[in-house]
Write an enzyme that holds these catalytic residues in place. Structure first.
Site, PDB file in Angstrom:
ATOM      1  N   HIS A 101      -6.647  -9.907   4.816  1.00 19.35           N
ATOM      2  CA  HIS A 101      -5.393 -10.477   5.315  1.00 19.35           C
ATOM      3  C   HIS A 101      -5.636 -11.615   6.309  1.00 19.35           C
ATOM      4  O   HIS A 101      -4.831 -12.546   6.400  1.00 19.35           O
ATOM      5  CB  HIS A 101      -4.549  -9.393   5.977  1.00 19.35           C
ATOM      6  CG  HIS A 101      -3.723  -8.592   5.015  1.00 19.35           C
ATOM      7  ND1 HIS A 101      -2.838  -9.168   4.122  1.00 19.35           N
ATOM      8  CD2 HIS A 101      -3.631  -7.243   4.821  1.00 19.35           C
ATOM      9  CE1 HIS A 101      -2.247  -8.213   3.413  1.00 19.35           C
ATOM     10  NE2 HIS A 101      -2.719  -7.038   3.810  1.00 19.35           N
ATOM     11  N   SER A 151       0.801  -1.225   0.000  1.00 17.88           N
ATOM     12  CA  SER A 151       0.000   0.000   0.000  1.00 17.88           C
ATOM     13  C   SER A 151       0.834   1.275   0.000  1.00 17.88           C
ATOM     14  O   SER A 151       0.355   2.318  -0.455  1.00 17.88           O
ATOM     15  CB  SER A 151      -0.933   0.014   1.218  1.00 17.88           C
ATOM     16  OG  SER A 151      -1.899  -0.994   1.118  1.00 17.88           O
TER      17      SER A 151
END
Length: 555
Positions: free
Chosen positions: A360, A133
């Site tokens: 995740h 990210s």
């Protein structure tokens, strides 16, 4: 002719918008199993039905094609669904259609799927095929692709090379600096820590995303690199943000103990929330930390809201009471009310950051609920802004989740399909890797499924546990990102320049062009006309305010 804008200006000056609670749709069937669409309903979708669907859409597209295009954006709202890859978009569409609207789900449309401009974005980092990210957010906000885990610096900076000269050369300006230089207001709103990778990339410059507080910065970098939290409060553009809303007050030194299971704790004794308050003591500013404080905040020009020591809790798990944490849509409404007061406009970044965290952990239900709240926030932004606002919705990267298993039409998106070759139940949403492997793998069980638990009979958690882990076929502690292209959806001025398959760094350059800020402003021939109009409006407002004050004084 000047009467209407003058009145609007005076009203906006003396009567700023007040906080209003966002209406929340209750999902009574949130954990109930949803049955497939009955055949009697499917029989209504004959050739006449589908010709009608296509004809209506064609008519919409023809009308859209004939509309005049706007080229200059007064405001920009860039909205990042962290980890919201194409499979997540599709699953969210079905999830909301089924649970909020009683549809089969597949035929539902999310609000951003109605945006006129849609394209694909390539997400790789300079050095990685599957990105993180920090590198992707840096590309989106600064217009430069960079290394995996790097924040606000280009490829010259390396986390293992403590060179101050290279570091200074590698720093990149981005959309927030460009906006502030054009006298626009700026802000960030997120469900993650405000020092986390995506929001950090709007204001910070450092070699590694984990350097959120001083204890994480390596000793040989400390002489010339500030931690991310200090950069937010002490340096431009972060110190000039009018709105900062999210989680992570531990990283700012609001508390000194570790409540975040190993996340960084400040060791320099700084309480950066106090520093922020001190820097804003002569301004109309406030610091808030829970629902009650956010709801009761008055008319302020600057707002810092930190609602948890770590990330803001998942929407399905959060405390909704007065001392609890707000939804993304609630934070966004308050932020917009502040930023909309600037006649020059604003640039706002909004992140639905916990979509990523749900994936995740293979928590598909939590990820979809976060994505649904993100979509609701997009709807709010559309309602609260006007046609001078460029709204961009995209993801920084995807995840390894896939939609599979031959489920029937209308089958629960969080359920299982049976239409496989040997009628073995397969969860519709599964992951290529992650911790869900251990939950579903039962080597001592012997059944038609071999060593895997039967989700039909042996799995009591699926319909009552929001942290239920979906199947992963390769075991890792933390499911990985996906490397495929992500979608980008846009509406508003210059949104027609979103098309094709683009590099991720293009987005910042488009914003620069559309909003007449930064390096691409000179490429937009419509910018001069917009600046002249804004100057005239500002002058009109100033004279109107002076006139009203004179009238009041004279009475």
């Amino acid at each position: 002719m000047a009467t209407v804008p003058l009145v609007l200006c005076l009203l906006s000056y003396f009567f700023s918008p007040s906080f209003a609670a966002v209406i929340v749709q209750t999902n009574k069937n949130l954990f109930e199993n949803i049955e497939p669409t009955p055949d009697a309903q499917l029989l209504k979708e004959d050739q006449t039905f589908w010709y009608g669907v296509a004809g209506d859409y064609l008519e919409e597209m023809i009308k859209l094609d004939q509309q005049p295009k706007k080229h200059v954006a007064k405001n920009v709202v860039i909205m990042i669904g962290d980890g919201m890859g194409i499979p997540t978009v599709t699953a969210t569409r079905i999830y909301k259609g089924q649970r909020n609207y009683g549809k089969s789900g597949e035929d539902h449309k999310l609000v951003y799927e109605n945006f006129p401009s849609v394209a694909l974005v390539k997400t790789y980092n300079v050095d990685m095929q599957v990105p993180d990210s920090a590198g992707t957010a840096t590309a989106l906000f600064s217009g430069v692709k960079t290394r995996y885990e790097a924040v606000g610096v280009d490829v010259q900076a390396h986390k293992e090379v403590p060179d101050s000269e290279i570091f200074e050369k590698s720093k990149i300006e981005g959309i927030m600096t460009w906006a502030q230089n054009a006298n626009k207001d700026t802000g960030i709103i997120t469900t993650t820590r405000i020092t986390h990778a995506t929001p950090a990339s709007t204001y910070a410059h450092c070699h590694h995303r984990d350097w959120e507080c001083d204890s994480e910065v390596p000793q040989n970098f400390k002489p010339f690199v500030k931690d991310i939290a200090r950069q937010l409060v002490e340096d431009a553009p972060g110190k000039n943000f009018k709105v900062i809303l999210g989680g992570g007050y531990q990283q700012l030194g609001y508390i000194t103990q570790d409540l975040s299971d190993g996340e960084c704790v400040r060791t320099d004794g700084l309480n950066l929330t106090e520093s922020w308050i001190a820097k804003h003591e002569n301004l109309s500013a406030a610091f808030v930390s829970n629902n009650e404080q956010l709801a009761n905040i008055g008319d302020v020009d600057c707002l810092l809201g930190l609602f948890h020591h770590d990330h803001v809790p998942y929407d399905l798990l959060r405390d909704e009471g007065p001392k609890g944490t707000p939804r993304l849509s609630e934070m966004t409404l308050k932020g917009l009310n502040i930023l909309k007061k600037n006649p020059n406009g604003f640039v706002l970044m909004i992140e639905g950051g916990r979509i990523d965290h749900g994936h995740h952990d293979n928590y598909a239900r939590l990820a979809l609920a976060e994505s649904a709240e993100f979509e609701k926030t997009i709807s709010l932004v559309v309602e609260e802004t006007d046609s001078d606002t460029l709204i961009i919705v995209t993801a920084d990267h995807s995840h390894s989740m896939t939609i599979n298993g031959y489920g029937q039409r209308g089958n629960d998106i969080l359920g299982y399909g049976l239409e496989t070759e040997d009628d073995k139940p397969a969860l519709t949403l599964s992951y290529a890797n992650g911790p869900g492997f251990a939950y579903h793998y039962s080597p001592n069980v012997s059944s038609i499924l071999g060593p895997w638990i039967d989700v039909r009979t042996d799995d009591i958690n699926r319909l009552n546990n929001p942290e239920y882990q979906h199947l992963a076929t390769f075991e890792v502690d933390d499911e990985t990102h996906g490397g495929e292209d992500v979608g980008i959806f846009a509406t508003g001025p210059s949104s027609h320049l979103i098309r094709g398959v683009m590099e991720q760094n293009y987005v910042a350059h488009l914003i620069s062009y559309a909003a007449c800020i930064g390096p691409r402003a000179t490429a937009n021939p419509y910018c001069n006309n917009f600046k002249s109009s804004a100057a005239n409006y500002s002058s009109l407002c100033s004279w109107g305010i002076i006139l009203l004050i004179l009238v009041i004084v004279s009475h």
